[in-house]
Each structure stands twice: as structure tokens, then as C-alpha cells.
Design a protein around this motif. Sequence first.
Motif, mmCIF file in Angstrom:
data_model
loop_
_atom_site.group_PDB
_atom_site.id
_atom_site.type_symbol
_atom_site.label_atom_id
_atom_site.label_comp_id
_atom_site.label_asym_id
_atom_site.label_seq_id
_atom_site.Cartn_x
_atom_site.Cartn_y
_atom_site.Cartn_z
ATOM 1 N N TRP A 193 16.781 4.944 5.605
ATOM 2 C CA TRP A 193 16.506 5.369 6.973
ATOM 3 C C TRP A 193 15.038 5.261 7.345
ATOM 4 C CZ3 TRP A 193 20.092 5.263 10.388
ATOM 5 C CH2 TRP A 193 21.418 5.460 10.005
ATOM 6 N N ASP A 194 14.134 5.141 6.373
ATOM 7 C CA ASP A 194 12.754 4.804 6.701
ATOM 8 C C ASP A 194 12.612 3.306 6.942
ATOM 9 O OD1 ASP A 194 11.543 7.295 6.795
ATOM 10 O OD2 ASP A 194 11.157 7.350 4.637
ATOM 11 N N ARG A 195 13.376 2.489 6.227
ATOM 12 C CA ARG A 195 13.395 1.046 6.516
ATOM 13 C C ARG A 195 13.882 0.778 7.942
ATOM 14 N NH1 ARG A 195 15.981 -1.868 1.118
ATOM 15 N NH2 ARG A 195 14.381 -1.198 -0.368
ATOM 16 N N TRP A 196 14.803 1.609 8.391
ATOM 17 C CA TRP A 196 15.421 1.498 9.717
ATOM 18 C C TRP A 196 14.392 1.356 10.836
ATOM 19 C CZ3 TRP A 196 20.341 1.441 11.684
ATOM 20 C CH2 TRP A 196 20.582 1.970 12.946
ATOM 21 N N PHE A 254 5.673 -2.131 0.019
ATOM 22 C CA PHE A 254 5.820 -0.925 0.838
ATOM 23 C C PHE A 254 7.259 -0.781 1.328
ATOM 24 C CE2 PHE A 254 5.857 1.100 5.053
ATOM 25 C CZ PHE A 254 5.400 2.363 4.703
ATOM 26 N N ILE A 255 7.825 -1.844 1.864
ATOM 27 C CA ILE A 255 9.208 -1.821 2.341
ATOM 28 C C ILE A 255 10.159 -1.562 1.179
ATOM 29 C CG2 ILE A 255 11.067 -3.222 3.326
ATOM 30 C CD1 ILE A 255 9.117 -2.335 5.443
ATOM 31 N N GLY A 298 0.811 -1.208 0.000
ATOM 32 C CA GLY A 298 0.000 0.000 0.000
ATOM 33 C C GLY A 298 0.847 1.262 0.000
ATOM 34 N N SER A 299 0.222 2.371 -0.380
ATOM 35 C CA SER A 299 0.874 3.676 -0.392
ATOM 36 C C SER A 299 0.241 4.549 0.683
ATOM 37 C CB SER A 299 0.713 4.347 -1.760
ATOM 38 O OG SER A 299 1.320 3.567 -2.772
ATOM 39 N N LEU A 300 1.063 5.246 1.436
ATOM 40 C CA LEU A 300 0.568 6.013 2.575
ATOM 41 C C LEU A 300 -0.184 7.259 2.132
ATOM 42 C CD1 LEU A 300 3.588 5.859 5.037
ATOM 43 C CD2 LEU A 300 1.474 4.527 5.108
ATOM 44 N N PRO A 301 -1.280 7.577 2.814
ATOM 45 C CA PRO A 301 -1.978 8.841 2.544
ATOM 46 C C PRO A 301 -1.201 10.012 3.126
ATOM 47 C CG PRO A 301 -3.039 7.675 4.347
ATOM 48 C CD PRO A 301 -1.973 6.753 3.819
ATOM 49 N N ALA A 302 -1.540 11.212 2.690
ATOM 50 C CA ALA A 302 -0.878 12.423 3.188
ATOM 51 C C ALA A 302 -0.995 12.516 4.709
ATOM 52 C CB ALA A 302 -1.498 13.655 2.537
ATOM 53 N N GLY A 303 0.088 12.916 5.355
ATOM 54 C CA GLY A 303 0.095 13.090 6.806
ATOM 55 C C GLY A 303 0.502 11.852 7.573
ATOM 56 N N THR A 304 0.552 10.701 6.903
ATOM 57 C CA THR A 304 0.966 9.454 7.537
ATOM 58 C C THR A 304 2.354 9.094 7.030
ATOM 59 O OG1 THR A 304 -1.332 8.715 7.664
ATOM 60 C CG2 THR A 304 0.363 7.046 7.952
ATOM 61 N N THR A 305 3.212 8.653 7.928
ATOM 62 C CA THR A 305 4.608 8.398 7.601
ATOM 63 C C THR A 305 4.984 6.959 7.960
ATOM 64 O OG1 THR A 305 5.533 8.936 9.775
ATOM 65 C CG2 THR A 305 5.049 10.802 8.292
ATOM 66 N N PRO A 306 6.168 6.494 7.515
ATOM 67 C CA PRO A 306 6.615 5.158 7.934
ATOM 68 C C PRO A 306 6.690 4.980 9.444
ATOM 69 C CG PRO A 306 7.877 5.866 6.036
ATOM 70 C CD PRO A 306 7.044 7.048 6.458
ATOM 71 N N ARG A 307 6.960 6.054 10.175
ATOM 72 C CA ARG A 307 6.982 5.957 11.641
ATOM 73 C C ARG A 307 5.600 5.591 12.182
ATOM 74 N NH1 ARG A 307 8.652 4.760 16.710
ATOM 75 N NH2 ARG A 307 8.594 6.493 18.148
ATOM 76 N N ASP A 308 4.549 6.116 11.569
ATOM 77 C CA ASP A 308 3.197 5.744 11.969
ATOM 78 C C ASP A 308 2.952 4.261 11.722
ATOM 79 O OD1 ASP A 308 2.004 8.435 12.680
ATOM 80 O OD2 ASP A 308 2.597 8.836 10.609
#
Length: 423
Positions: free
Chosen positions: A206-209, A199-200, A164-174
Motif C-alpha cells: 500500500w506504500d507502493r500504491w 526504495f520501491i 535511499g532510506s527516508l529520514p524520520a518524519g518523511t514518508t512515501p507519500r512525501d
Amino acid sequence: MNLVEKILARASGQERVAPGDVVVADVDRLIMHDLSAYLTGKVYDERVGKTLPYPDRVVTVFDHHFAPPTEATADILNRTRAWTAAHGTRLFDCGNGNIHNVIMQNGLALPGQIVVGSDSHTPAHGTVGALAVALGNDSHAGTVMPYGKAWFRVPELIQIHLSGSLPAGTTPRDVSLWLVKELGEGSVIYKALEFTGPFIAGLGFWDRWLFPLLCVDLGAKCGYIEPDEVTREFVAGLPNGRLDLLVNGDGDPVDDVRRFEVGALAPQVAEPPTVGNVRDIDEVVGTPIQWAELGGHCGGRLEDFRLAASILRGRRIHPAVKLNLVPGSREVFRQALELGLVAELHAAGGTWFPPSTGSNQTANMGAMSAGEAMISTQSRNFPGRNGSSQAAMHLGSALTVAASALAGAIADPRAFEASRSAQ
């Protein structure tokens, strides 16, 4: 065999290993921070008392008491400095950054290696395709330091497949916070986790991190992402960025595959008292805060400062909020300086601190008193880690931290992004 099995087979001199096997394997790197190095070195000198045979494998990073608040902690740092000099091991002194960022950015954890450490977030180095695990201090003093070895039970593998692809305002940290809730704290004891899926694959290094970093909260022994072109390109830019030990799994079928779709995910916040107490942002909007922080093993990345600046640029934080900015390493601070992020976030009212692990378990940056609350990109939110056990620590993405710093309360970053785009 999968990646973990191949690494353990190579390091133990065997052709094959299988889940449940117990192996004694060569360790490529031992990493310690200032909260553990002093105790480990003391045990080694008093109980083992031999010359360190592989000093080049041992690295210490001062990242917690980066500005020792008491004479006692300053003395511990000096004793550890003396120990590293006496044994010829490598030391990154105060101000270099948090342990895992420093190790990674200096090319001291590489694909195919076995990396062990005192810090519970050591599995983060699985991002580069290493087998990285946290061991107890006595294991380091008793086997890793004197013999360069450690024993492992080969773990069973679980695949975490994300799409999936993240919507605006949502990040990999979420996504990473949400996964702790969805999988369950302590739910995968001693398992190996492979983070995979489109997604990964689409994330930068650094987002994979953020995903192997979850292992301690889930109870896993280790986590990793299969090395690919993103990995190779990242390693090529590291000092001594070797790929000679890089391995990939054989792609054998995995019995336990957990699938998650993230395309409709809202921003997430982990509420006290544990990392797995995660809620959608709309359940906690309006909760007052007095502190906001970008820092820690999960935060303090260049990506975090970029995200925060996208909301804070040209704005000023709420007068009742203190915004602490803690780079994960000197390299991150250098990049933020060159990109103008240091000046932008300073103008917004943020306070820059030395590269370190931030407010995590220390009073270097000031402790919270009873009734105060912080929202942070830190990796933990247990009561008492940042002062009073009656203070509250909330965890969120850099976007959520920035939005909350503006509002003086936990805020939905999508509202600020919408108002910015409308200007």
C-alpha cells in the motif's frame, strides 16, 4: 518486451508489440464510480442498445456521493442501481469504500490484466502488475461494454529509479508528492512509467500504491511496479487471488531512466492550485487551517491511520480544527477497529465517516467556504473541489495532517515526533 508490451501482446493475440503500434486488446475489467456510471450506462442504452455480452467484467462503486446531498444525486444513484441490476453487472453500493481500494481489495484487478476505468486515477492498479488506464466514458460505452475491447497505442517506457532510506518524519507519500514536482506536471504524456529501485523494493504494497497513482498528474498513460514476492504475497490474500496472467518484463535496457535519491528528503506539502506546486514543509509551516482529512485515493489506508495515531495518541486536536477520518474501504475500517485505532483517533477529536473517497468533489462531508483551508491526504487540490473556489486545499502525508490538526496550522511532524520521543 517490457511488462506493458507483454500484456498488450497477450490481450491482442500477437507475439510481439513495440512502442507506437496500435492494437485492439481484450479488456479484463471495466470499473466506474457513481459520477461516471450513470452517464456511461445512459449512452450505452440510448446509442448502442444491445445486451451486455460480458457483464462479469463491469464493476461500479458508489464512492463520491456516498451520502447524496440532494434529491437529484439520490435519483442518479437509484437509476444506476436499476441499470446494474438490469444488465447483471456488479455494484458496490454506498459505504463500501473508494473505487480503487474496493476493486483492489476484492481481487478485481490482478497481475497481467487490462483494467480500464472512468476515474483518472485508474493507473493505481499498476501497483499489482496490471496494465491500468483511464478511458473516457464514451469509449466504455462504445467499445468496452459491447465488445469487451479497447484500442491502445503502445507507449514508450520511462524508468523511475528510486534509492535511499527516508529520514524520520518523511514518508512515501512525501516522496510521491516530491516526484510530481521533480518530474513536472504533464511532462511524460502517454508514456508508461516503471517505478523501480531499492526504495520501491523495500516498500509494502500500500506504500507502493502511491506511485502509479501519480500518472494522471504527470500525463503518463500508465504506471506499474514489476511483480515480486511482495506482489505475490498480497495477491495470495485476495478473494480469487489468481496469478495465472502474471508477467514480468524481460529486463531489456531502457533508454530513458530517471534516478532519484530520497535519503535527505524533508516532509513535503502540495500547495494550491495544483498537485505539482510542492514545497518543503519549512516553507509553509504556520499556514492556518480549519480542516484536516485522512482519506481519498492517496489516503484512508490503514498505514495512514497508524501514522496519524503515532502523533495523536493521548493528545487532542486544536479546537479550531475539524479532523475527518475516511477509511478507503470497509476492510480498512475493520482493521483499524481491531487495532484500536478507531477509538484512539476518536479520543483525539477526529470524526469517522463511511468508507468512501471522502471530501473529493462532493458536499457529503460539508463544503468549505471562502477563506477556509484544509490539509488532506487526498490526491487533488484544485480550487473548488471541496466547496468555494476561494478555499485552499493543501496536500501532505498522514503525519503532516495529524501534526497540523494538533497545531491548528500546517506543522512539521518531526517536531511532534521529537516531543513524543522525549516524553
